[in-house]
Scaffold this active site. Structure first.
Site, short mmCIF file in Angstrom:
data_model
loop_
_atom_site.label_atom_id
_atom_site.label_comp_id
_atom_site.label_asym_id
_atom_site.label_seq_id
_atom_site.Cartn_x
_atom_site.Cartn_y
_atom_site.Cartn_z
N ASP A 1 0.85 -1.18 0.00
CA ASP A 1 0.00 0.00 0.00
C ASP A 1 0.89 1.24 0.00
O ASP A 1 2.11 1.15 0.15
CB ASP A 1 -0.97 -0.01 1.18
CG ASP A 1 -0.28 0.02 2.53
OD1 ASP A 1 0.92 0.34 2.59
OD2 ASP A 1 -0.95 -0.27 3.54
N SER A 2 0.29 2.39 -0.18
CA SER A 2 1.10 3.61 -0.36
C SER A 2 1.58 4.20 0.95
O SER A 2 2.43 5.09 0.95
CB SER A 2 0.28 4.66 -1.10
OG SER A 2 -0.76 5.15 -0.26
N GLY A 3 1.03 3.75 2.07
CA GLY A 3 1.32 4.39 3.35
C GLY A 3 0.39 5.54 3.64
O GLY A 3 0.44 6.13 4.73
N GLY A 4 -0.46 5.89 2.68
CA GLY A 4 -1.35 7.03 2.87
C GLY A 4 -2.30 6.87 4.04
O GLY A 4 -2.49 7.81 4.82
N ASP B 1 -2.90 8.46 -1.99
CA ASP B 1 -4.25 9.02 -1.96
C ASP B 1 -4.52 9.66 -0.63
O ASP B 1 -3.79 9.44 0.35
CB ASP B 1 -5.29 7.92 -2.22
CG ASP B 1 -5.29 6.89 -1.10
OD1 ASP B 1 -4.23 6.27 -0.86
OD2 ASP B 1 -6.34 6.70 -0.46
N GLY C 1 -11.28 4.07 1.47
CA GLY C 1 -12.26 4.89 2.17
C GLY C 1 -13.46 4.14 2.69
O GLY C 1 -14.47 4.74 3.01
N ASP D 1 -7.59 -7.54 2.21
CA ASP D 1 -6.56 -7.64 3.25
C ASP D 1 -7.13 -7.10 4.53
O ASP D 1 -8.05 -6.27 4.51
CB ASP D 1 -5.30 -6.85 2.87
CG ASP D 1 -5.49 -5.36 3.13
OD1 ASP D 1 -4.92 -4.85 4.12
OD2 ASP D 1 -6.20 -4.70 2.35
N CYS E 1 -12.64 -27.00 9.64
CA CYS E 1 -11.40 -26.34 9.22
C CYS E 1 -10.29 -27.37 9.02
O CYS E 1 -10.14 -28.31 9.82
CB CYS E 1 -10.97 -25.31 10.26
SG CYS E 1 -9.46 -24.41 9.83
N CYS F 1 -6.99 -26.56 8.93
CA CYS F 1 -5.70 -25.96 9.29
C CYS F 1 -4.93 -26.86 10.26
O CYS F 1 -5.48 -27.78 10.87
CB CYS F 1 -5.89 -24.57 9.88
SG CYS F 1 -6.43 -24.53 11.61
N CYS G 1 -6.37 -26.86 13.95
CA CYS G 1 -7.56 -27.68 14.16
C CYS G 1 -7.26 -29.17 14.04
O CYS G 1 -7.95 -30.00 14.65
CB CYS G 1 -8.65 -27.27 13.17
SG CYS G 1 -9.38 -25.65 13.55
N HIS H 1 -4.98 -20.53 12.42
CA HIS H 1 -6.40 -20.86 12.17
C HIS H 1 -7.14 -19.71 11.52
O HIS H 1 -7.84 -19.89 10.50
CB HIS H 1 -7.10 -21.23 13.47
CG HIS H 1 -8.59 -21.30 13.31
ND1 HIS H 1 -9.23 -22.35 12.67
CD2 HIS H 1 -9.57 -20.42 13.64
CE1 HIS H 1 -10.52 -22.13 12.63
NE2 HIS H 1 -10.76 -20.96 13.21
#
Length: 413
Positions: free
Chosen positions: A119-122, A173, A250, A300, A339, A341, A344, A370
């Protein structure tokens, strides 16, 4: 496979092919999105990158400072994740992007050979409301680590992300806070568009340096919860360039869920169907399924590992559970019987509760495994359901059961 030739896309939007190579925002040989199947607005696709393909819908684990908290990258791969996210702001401050460049870039540094998005860090900069100053050229801010003063501009953010070497990078942004009035949201839209033009130019200049880097630049759509501002921003972005993908920013910043879903419905109508859509910072289970149903592809969120640090886990039949609860003291079942994983398969709730109550770090690792697998698997199952035409009925049933159990995300962070 559903493919759209680039020139046909431009012609369909009323633009000539003369601007096709005006700015190299991605290499067609390296970055491609194929829309494979759809059910309603829900989509299955493949995003091709220099470091491999990403089957969408897909959840991307967050590796903020070059690590998914508590896990080694081989474990992240075992969870089924194909793409991870890292944060420009944090890596710029520590250890520094120039050091990372000298060390071979983020892929080598964090020992991850799959696709990476930065990401831009914005968002991080704008969250520092008391220690930053926004102006048309960029943002001046003080480090949350040592108070030192720094500056981000659209150009410097492109330079930093080039040094980090991620496959997909985000334009700089301005993200207005939740509850902003129309004037504040409109001003942020205007500034974001101007900054995007500068990111676009600088990105093209970096490509001309022929340093071997292959990256794709995604813009970030803003507009808060104002329908006309969202539509206008999307159209302005598409008029500016033939972008390889779109970030939706946003949202999940304090607005109601109804507002979020309405905005996603609007953007689903506006955005081209042959480009991936990345819904930024959204990744609770119910939010993910609702967004998939509205045409989003990539997600994310820090919630899987953050919840693990607080002893909470997601389940298909009981919603979100807190393993500190006394009812788990003698529970020899897995967190979620559905699950697959490692946690589990190997550990029961009684043992996990003991670890959580004793504040053992193993609890954080096991619950992170998990929770991350739970979201990755939800994307995989969505993929399968869309392809066989059962996504709508399955997701409605899944969400009804999850919410009845008390798992619904109550409000945006």
């Amino acid at each position: 496979r559903h493919r759209h030739p680039v020139i046909a896309r431009l012609a369909a939007r009323g633009r000539g092919a003369t601007s096709l190579h005006q700015h190299a925002l991605h290499s067609p040989a390296m970055f491609e999105y194929d829309l494979v199947a759809a059910e309603g607005s829900a989509r299955v696709g493949t995003l091709s990158t220099p470091h491999g393909d990403v089957a969408t819908p897909a959840f991307m684990p967050v590796g903020t400072v070059g690590t998914v908290k508590g896990l080694i990258m081989e474990e992240v791969r075992t969870l089924g994740a194909s793409m991870v996210l890292a944060n420009t702001y944090h890596l710029y401050l520590r250890p520094g992007h120039e050091l990372l460049r000298r060390l071979g870039g983020l892929h080598d540094f964090m020992r991850w050979d799959g696709p990476i998005l930065t990401d831009s860090g914005g968002y991080q900069v704008f969250s520092l409301a008391d220690i930053r100053d926004v102006h048309d050229d960029g943002v001046e801010f003080r480090s949350h680590i040592d108070g030192s003063t720094h500056s981000f501009t659209p150009e410097s953010v492109m330079d930093i992300q080039r040094a980090l070497g991620a496959d997909v990078i985000m334009a700089f942004d301005e993200c207005p806070p939740g509850g902003s009035d129309r004037a504040r949201a409109e001003a942020a839209n205007t500034r974001t568009l101007r900054w995007l033009e500068r990111c676009r130019v600088r990105f093209a200049e970096l490509g001309a340096q022929e340093d071997g880097a292959e990256q794709a630049l995604f813009p970030v759509l803003q507009g808060n919860v104002f329908d006309d501002l969202r539509r206008a921003h999307a159209r302005q972005f598409m008029d500016l360039e033939d972008w390889p993908g779109y970030g939706i920013g946003g949202l999940s910043v304090g607005e109601s869920k109804d507002d979020m879903w309405r905005v996603l419905d609007i953007l689903n109508e506006e955005l081209p169907s042959d480009r991936p859509r990345y819904l930024m910072g959204v990744g609770y289970p119910d939010d993910l399924l609702e967004a998939v149903a509205r045409g989003c592809d990539l997600f994310d969120c820090v919630a899987p590992t953050r919840n693990a640090r607080h002893g909470t886990a997601w389940t298909s039949h009981e919603g979100q559970v807190n393993l500190k609860a006394a009812r788990f003291r003698e529970d020899t079942g897995p967190i979620d019987p559905d699950c697959d994983c490692y946690t589990c398969a190997r550990y029961d709730r009684a043992y996990l509760r003991h670890l959580v109550v004793a504040s053992e770090w193993l609890a954080v690792r096991l619950l992170s495994i998990h929770n991350l697998r739970f979201l990755v698997a939800l994307g995989e199952e969505s993929h399968r359901r869309i392809r066989d035409g059962t996504f709508e009925s399955w997701s409605r049933e899944w969400l009804d059961r999850y919410r009845r159990a008390g798992g619904e995300t109550k409000s945006s962070p």
